[in-house]
Design a protein around this motif. Structure first.
Motif, PDB file in Angstrom:
ATOM      1  N   GLY A  43      -9.077  -6.149  -9.964  1.00 28.58           N
ATOM      2  CA  GLY A  43     -10.295  -5.599  -9.390  1.00 28.58           C
ATOM      3  C   GLY A  43     -10.033  -4.700  -8.198  1.00 28.58           C
ATOM      4  N   ARG A  44     -11.013  -4.595  -7.313  1.00 22.40           N
ATOM      5  CA  ARG A  44     -10.955  -3.672  -6.171  1.00 22.40           C
ATOM      6  C   ARG A  44     -10.159  -4.276  -5.014  1.00 22.40           C
ATOM      7  NH1 ARG A  44     -14.491   0.509  -4.233  1.00 22.40           N
ATOM      8  NH2 ARG A  44     -15.906   0.103  -5.978  1.00 22.40           N
ATOM      9  N   HIS A  45      -9.230  -3.496  -4.485  1.00 26.35           N
ATOM     10  CA  HIS A  45      -8.471  -3.870  -3.297  1.00 26.35           C
ATOM     11  C   HIS A  45      -8.425  -2.689  -2.346  1.00 26.35           C
ATOM     12  CE1 HIS A  45      -6.570  -7.805  -4.368  1.00 26.35           C
ATOM     13  NE2 HIS A  45      -6.952  -7.417  -5.568  1.00 26.35           N
ATOM     14  N   ASP A  46      -8.228  -2.960  -1.076  1.00 20.21           N
ATOM     15  CA  ASP A  46      -8.070  -1.881  -0.103  1.00 20.21           C
ATOM     16  C   ASP A  46      -6.803  -1.085  -0.419  1.00 20.21           C
ATOM     17  OD1 ASP A  46     -10.340  -2.627   1.274  1.00 20.21           O
ATOM     18  OD2 ASP A  46      -9.242  -3.904   2.697  1.00 20.21           O
ATOM     19  N   THR A  47      -6.834   0.199  -0.091  1.00 20.21           N
ATOM     20  CA  THR A  47      -5.713   1.079  -0.407  1.00 20.21           C
ATOM     21  C   THR A  47      -4.408   0.586   0.208  1.00 20.21           C
ATOM     22  OG1 THR A  47      -7.237   2.958  -0.498  1.00 20.21           O
ATOM     23  CG2 THR A  47      -4.903   3.459  -0.292  1.00 20.21           C
ATOM     24  N   HIS A  48      -4.477   0.005   1.405  1.00 23.68           N
ATOM     25  CA  HIS A  48      -3.254  -0.421   2.075  1.00 23.68           C
ATOM     26  C   HIS A  48      -2.569  -1.589   1.352  1.00 23.68           C
ATOM     27  CE1 HIS A  48      -6.007  -3.427   3.924  1.00 23.68           C
ATOM     28  NE2 HIS A  48      -4.920  -4.186   3.946  1.00 23.68           N
ATOM     29  N   GLU A  49      -3.281  -2.259   0.433  1.00 30.86           N
ATOM     30  CA  GLU A  49      -2.694  -3.364  -0.324  1.00 30.86           C
ATOM     31  C   GLU A  49      -1.873  -2.877  -1.518  1.00 30.86           C
ATOM     32  OE1 GLU A  49      -5.346  -6.957  -0.775  1.00 30.86           O
ATOM     33  OE2 GLU A  49      -6.861  -5.459  -0.240  1.00 30.86           O
ATOM     34  N   SER A  50      -1.949  -1.613  -1.818  1.00 29.12           N
ATOM     35  CA  SER A  50      -1.250  -1.050  -2.971  1.00 29.12           C
ATOM     36  C   SER A  50       0.205  -0.723  -2.611  1.00 29.12           C
ATOM     37  CB  SER A  50      -1.969   0.230  -3.416  1.00 29.12           C
ATOM     38  OG  SER A  50      -1.448   0.733  -4.593  1.00 29.12           O
ATOM     39  N   VAL A 107      -2.574   0.363  -8.773  1.00 34.47           N
ATOM     40  CA  VAL A 107      -1.143   0.660  -8.867  1.00 34.47           C
ATOM     41  C   VAL A 107      -0.388  -0.656  -8.687  1.00 34.47           C
ATOM     42  CG1 VAL A 107       0.790   1.963  -7.885  1.00 34.47           C
ATOM     43  CG2 VAL A 107      -1.511   2.959  -7.926  1.00 34.47           C
ATOM     44  N   GLY A 108       0.630  -0.879  -9.519  1.00 32.46           N
ATOM     45  CA  GLY A 108       1.308  -2.164  -9.507  1.00 32.46           C
ATOM     46  C   GLY A 108       2.752  -2.116  -9.051  1.00 32.46           C
ATOM     47  N   ASP A 109       3.197  -3.234  -8.523  1.00 31.03           N
ATOM     48  CA  ASP A 109       4.584  -3.446  -8.122  1.00 31.03           C
ATOM     49  C   ASP A 109       5.259  -4.263  -9.224  1.00 31.03           C
ATOM     50  OD1 ASP A 109       6.945  -4.668  -7.039  1.00 31.03           O
ATOM     51  OD2 ASP A 109       6.190  -4.293  -5.012  1.00 31.03           O
ATOM     52  N   GLU A 130       5.001 -18.054 -15.615  1.00 31.90           N
ATOM     53  CA  GLU A 130       4.936 -16.972 -14.637  1.00 31.90           C
ATOM     54  C   GLU A 130       4.168 -15.770 -15.197  1.00 31.90           C
ATOM     55  OE1 GLU A 130       5.973 -16.909 -11.489  1.00 31.90           O
ATOM     56  OE2 GLU A 130       6.747 -18.952 -11.585  1.00 31.90           O
ATOM     57  N   ALA A 131       3.579 -14.998 -14.290  1.00 30.08           N
ATOM     58  CA  ALA A 131       2.916 -13.740 -14.646  1.00 30.08           C
ATOM     59  C   ALA A 131       3.697 -12.585 -14.038  1.00 30.08           C
ATOM     60  CB  ALA A 131       1.483 -13.728 -14.135  1.00 30.08           C
ATOM     61  N   TYR A 132       3.774 -11.485 -14.757  1.00 26.23           N
ATOM     62  CA  TYR A 132       4.571 -10.330 -14.325  1.00 26.23           C
ATOM     63  C   TYR A 132       3.757  -9.046 -14.472  1.00 26.23           C
ATOM     64  CZ  TYR A 132       8.575 -13.489 -14.964  1.00 26.23           C
ATOM     65  OH  TYR A 132       9.447 -14.554 -14.909  1.00 26.23           O
ATOM     66  N   ASN A 133       3.744  -8.234 -13.418  1.00 26.27           N
ATOM     67  CA  ASN A 133       3.167  -6.894 -13.533  1.00 26.27           C
ATOM     68  C   ASN A 133       4.060  -6.020 -14.404  1.00 26.27           C
ATOM     69  OD1 ASN A 133       1.000  -7.396 -11.836  1.00 26.27           O
ATOM     70  ND2 ASN A 133       2.046  -6.633 -10.007  1.00 26.27           N
ATOM     71  N   VAL A 134       3.447  -5.264 -15.294  1.00 26.36           N
ATOM     72  CA  VAL A 134       4.160  -4.243 -16.063  1.00 26.36           C
ATOM     73  C   VAL A 134       3.595  -2.908 -15.588  1.00 26.36           C
ATOM     74  CG1 VAL A 134       4.698  -3.340 -18.357  1.00 26.36           C
ATOM     75  CG2 VAL A 134       4.447  -5.817 -18.009  1.00 26.36           C
ATOM     76  N   ALA A 135       4.352  -2.244 -14.723  1.00 27.63           N
ATOM     77  CA  ALA A 135       3.824  -1.079 -14.008  1.00 27.63           C
ATOM     78  C   ALA A 135       4.950  -0.142 -13.615  1.00 27.63           C
ATOM     79  CB  ALA A 135       3.083  -1.543 -12.752  1.00 27.63           C
ATOM     80  N   SER A 136       4.575   1.092 -13.278  1.00 28.43           N
ATOM     81  CA  SER A 136       5.567   2.071 -12.823  1.00 28.43           C
ATOM     82  C   SER A 136       5.719   2.063 -11.312  1.00 28.43           C
ATOM     83  CB  SER A 136       5.165   3.481 -13.269  1.00 28.43           C
ATOM     84  OG  SER A 136       4.078   3.961 -12.495  1.00 28.43           O
ATOM     85  N   GLY A 137       4.657   1.640 -10.606  1.00 23.90           N
ATOM     86  CA  GLY A 137       4.669   1.673  -9.152  1.00 23.90           C
ATOM     87  C   GLY A 137       4.240   2.999  -8.563  1.00 23.90           C
ATOM     88  N   THR A 138       3.915   3.968  -9.414  1.00 29.20           N
ATOM     89  CA  THR A 138       3.500   5.297  -8.961  1.00 29.20           C
ATOM     90  C   THR A 138       2.036   5.532  -9.323  1.00 29.20           C
ATOM     91  OG1 THR A 138       5.717   6.197  -9.276  1.00 29.20           O
ATOM     92  CG2 THR A 138       3.906   7.773  -9.153  1.00 29.20           C
ATOM     93  N   PHE A 168      -0.469  -2.556 -16.513  1.00 27.03           N
ATOM     94  CA  PHE A 168      -1.221  -1.440 -15.950  1.00 27.03           C
ATOM     95  C   PHE A 168      -1.389  -0.374 -17.038  1.00 27.03           C
ATOM     96  CE2 PHE A 168      -0.238  -3.953 -12.418  1.00 27.03           C
ATOM     97  CZ  PHE A 168      -1.040  -3.576 -11.353  1.00 27.03           C
ATOM     98  N   ASN A 169      -2.037   0.731 -16.716  1.00 25.76           N
ATOM     99  CA  ASN A 169      -2.362   1.725 -17.747  1.00 25.76           C
ATOM    100  C   ASN A 169      -1.123   2.184 -18.499  1.00 25.76           C
ATOM    101  OD1 ASN A 169      -4.576   1.905 -15.617  1.00 25.76           O
ATOM    102  ND2 ASN A 169      -5.437   3.153 -17.256  1.00 25.76           N
ATOM    103  N   HIS A 170      -1.271   2.375 -19.784  1.00 26.63           N
ATOM    104  CA  HIS A 170      -0.188   2.931 -20.598  1.00 26.63           C
ATOM    105  C   HIS A 170      -0.797   3.756 -21.725  1.00 26.63           C
ATOM    106  CE1 HIS A 170      -1.021  -1.296 -21.691  1.00 26.63           C
ATOM    107  NE2 HIS A 170      -0.942  -0.902 -22.952  1.00 26.63           N
TER     108      HIS A 170
END
Length: 316
Positions: free
Chosen positions: A127-134, A285-287, A240-248, A176-178
């Protein structure tokens, strides 16, 4: 991974998954509600057609497949489609998953199998998070804003509860988006590419309808996502849960500019209210460092590779 059961195998990600598993030489049972548009050669994959909401069907395919690995892709994955019929979205994304995990657990308790099970969730769960949390990490608060996101969060809770209660080896991906060739044009990137291709040859400045251009998204090529899923089946830690993301992160405006540039189109974007979603999360955006540390996975394709694949497919 010798015997793999894949749900949602005829879908966008499913077709890429089957190609990757065939290359690896594993035995595959592919589940789908209907035959795929591009059926795989007979003998390479065992197809079984049915509805995961049907308990008897689920029990039968688990018994027939005897999987050591389960990749659960089946879902209503389009946000507006889920919003249009919330009851169906909950039934498909959550209740059907409960049936699948229940039957896998029964087979495990009977000593027939002990599979690694990948349950695919979504970055929309955050959901929604502040930009600084990304970029978001796996410990970030989940606050779903859509029906789709809520069903995926509930699916994850269910899956991890099964692991804690029974020891069923479940690992969760938060994707994340793909995108890539073959993704339906109701999704963002293929929609932008399709509109750009349709404007080739149009006069410079011709209007191009678009939705909200401010959201920032993290995009991976579908082939990288499939590689991440397989690596989690092999080296992910159950429970465990894992983000699948580019980080960009890329804003929709930046993505649109790259699409137009690579398509050679000089159109003027014009916001179409019918394409604007009021529940859009501003930044997503994910780590993926947890995934990288656990499996050694890393992305190999860039945003421009995705756009080029989509452009090539749209002009065939």
């Amino acid at each position: 991974m010798k015997r793999v059961l894949v749900t949602g195998a005829a879908g966008f990600v499913g077709t890429y998954m089957l190609d990757a598993l065939r290359t690896a030489g594993v035995e595959i049972m592919a589940l789908a509600t209907d035959p795929p548009e591009r059926p795989t050669a007979v003998g390479e994959i065992t197809w079984r057609y049915g509805d995961l909401r049907d308990e008897r069907y689920v029990a039968d395919v688990v018994q027939a497949a005897r999987p050591d690995t389960v990749i659960h892709l089946a879902a209503i994955s389009h946000v507006p489609t889920a919003a249009a019929d919330p009851a169906l979205a909950w039934d498909v994304n959550v209740t059907a998953t409960a049936r699948l995990l229940h039957q896998l657990g029964r087979a495990r308790d009977a000593g027939r199998i002990d599979p690694m099970i990948l349950v695919v969730g979504s970055a929309e769960q955050y959901g929604r998070h502040d930009t600084h949390e990304s970029p978001l990490v796996e410990s970030s608060v989940q606050a779903p804003r859509t029906v789709y996101a809520a069903t995926k969060a509930a699916q994850e809770i269910l899956a991890l509860q099964c692991w804690r209660a029974t020891g069923l080896k479940v690992v969760v991906a938060r994707s994340f988006n793909h995108s890539g060739r073959g993704q339906p044009t109701r999704f963002l990137l293929p929609a932008l590419v399709q509109r750009a291709v349709e404007l080739r040859g149009a006069a410079p400045g011709t209007s191009m309808p678009v939705g909200n251009r401010s959201p920032i998204r993290d995009f991976l090529h579908v082939s990288d996502v499939v590689a991440a899923y397989i690596s989690l089946c092999q080296r992910g830690a159950p429970g465990e849960a894992y983000n699948v993301a580019s980080g960009t992160g890329w804003s929709v405006q930046q993505i649109l500019e790259r699409v137009l540039a690579r398509a050679g189109v000089h159109a003027t974007p014009v916001e179409d209210p019918s394409l604007v979603r009021p529940v859009d999360v501003p930044v997503l955006v994910g780590d993926s460092h947890k995934l990288q540390r656990a499996t050694g996975w890393s992305a190999t394709r860039a945003l421009d590779d995705i756009i080029d694949d989509l452009l090539h497919a749209a002009t065939l």
